[in-house]
Design an enzyme around this catalytic site. Sequence first.
Site, PDB file in Angstrom:
ATOM      1  N   HIS A  24       0.839  -1.202   0.000  1.00  0.00           N
ATOM      2  CA  HIS A  24       0.000   0.000   0.000  1.00  0.00           C
ATOM      3  C   HIS A  24       0.877   1.256   0.000  1.00  0.00           C
ATOM      4  O   HIS A  24       1.606   1.516   0.944  1.00  0.00           O
ATOM      5  CB  HIS A  24      -0.930   0.010   1.213  1.00  0.00           C
ATOM      6  N   HIS A  31      -4.962  -5.688  -6.225  1.00  0.00           N
ATOM      7  CA  HIS A  31      -4.745  -6.929  -5.498  1.00  0.00           C
ATOM      8  C   HIS A  31      -6.053  -7.467  -4.937  1.00  0.00           C
ATOM      9  O   HIS A  31      -7.077  -6.793  -4.956  1.00  0.00           O
ATOM     10  CB  HIS A  31      -3.690  -6.757  -4.393  1.00  0.00           C
ATOM     11  N   CYS A  66     -12.374  -6.758   7.177  1.00  0.00           N
ATOM     12  CA  CYS A  66     -11.777  -6.753   5.847  1.00  0.00           C
ATOM     13  C   CYS A  66     -10.444  -7.483   5.933  1.00  0.00           C
ATOM     14  O   CYS A  66      -9.869  -7.626   7.007  1.00  0.00           O
ATOM     15  CB  CYS A  66     -11.516  -5.334   5.352  1.00  0.00           C
ATOM     16  N   HIS A  68      -7.158  -9.775   3.392  1.00  0.00           N
ATOM     17  CA  HIS A  68      -6.572 -10.257   2.143  1.00  0.00           C
ATOM     18  C   HIS A  68      -6.366 -11.760   2.248  1.00  0.00           C
ATOM     19  O   HIS A  68      -5.732 -12.215   3.206  1.00  0.00           O
ATOM     20  CB  HIS A  68      -5.215  -9.591   1.896  1.00  0.00           C
ATOM     21  N   GLU A  86      -9.368 -10.789  14.264  1.00  0.00           N
ATOM     22  CA  GLU A  86      -9.723  -9.401  14.577  1.00  0.00           C
ATOM     23  C   GLU A  86     -10.763  -9.287  15.674  1.00  0.00           C
ATOM     24  O   GLU A  86     -10.732  -8.347  16.462  1.00  0.00           O
ATOM     25  CB  GLU A  86     -10.251  -8.693  13.324  1.00  0.00           C
ATOM     26  N   GLU A 113      -5.734   2.539  -1.852  1.00  0.00           N
ATOM     27  CA  GLU A 113      -6.249   1.173  -1.833  1.00  0.00           C
ATOM     28  C   GLU A 113      -6.740   0.883  -3.245  1.00  0.00           C
ATOM     29  O   GLU A 113      -7.375   1.726  -3.882  1.00  0.00           O
ATOM     30  CB  GLU A 113      -7.408   1.016  -0.848  1.00  0.00           C
ATOM     31  N   TRP A 160     -14.740   1.881   0.782  1.00  0.00           N
ATOM     32  CA  TRP A 160     -15.283   0.635   0.252  1.00  0.00           C
ATOM     33  C   TRP A 160     -16.662   0.359   0.832  1.00  0.00           C
ATOM     34  O   TRP A 160     -17.564  -0.062   0.116  1.00  0.00           O
ATOM     35  CB  TRP A 160     -14.327  -0.537   0.496  1.00  0.00           C
TER      36      TRP A 160
END
Length: 195
Positions: A24, A31, A66, A68, A86, A113, A160
């Site tokens: 980032h 990605h 959120c 990856h 989290e 992002e 987002w």
Amino acid sequence: MTEQVVLLDEQGRGIGVSDKATVHHENTPLHLAFSCYVFNPRGELLVTRRARAKKTWPGVVTNTCCGHPAPSEPFTGAVTRRLADELGLPAPEVDLLLPRFRYRAEMPNGVVENELCPVFRAVTDAVPSASPEEVDEVGWMSWPLFVSLVTGGELAVSPWCREQVPQLTALGPDPLAWPTADDADLPAAARGVVV
């Protein structure tokens, strides 16, 4: 172990990996990522505030979770992993809602992002236990109130989340009854298709 993200071409095919810690910046490559909206059996959304130590959108209110997926990690596994890491939440079932959601957003400091970010739903009645490295605050909110505050501009949320909410409301008024999407509609990289 270094966390890596999957880099994509414009067709959603995997073209490599990069360390999450360095991906980032002002020219963030496209990605693979995901967003998850966790609801309780009453249809309330678990809303979170991102930890102030986060590199992107620190301290901003957003959807539940959120993250990856790691290279070769199935999306459902990634969502389940991040909900546990989290928020200490089990996710017995994770449903795909928006398989091709994509966005690009730039922070005031120039960090970008740039993600192909399928959106998922999970339902649980478990009590969250937020990790302070990831989440500053959590709280349940009725879905209609959340939608009203976001679309009316009264609640500033992550870029987002702001783009996802109208697409989710188009699925119907009851988040527990939203239709699920087909895994075949996921980006090629998420289906194990390589260049």
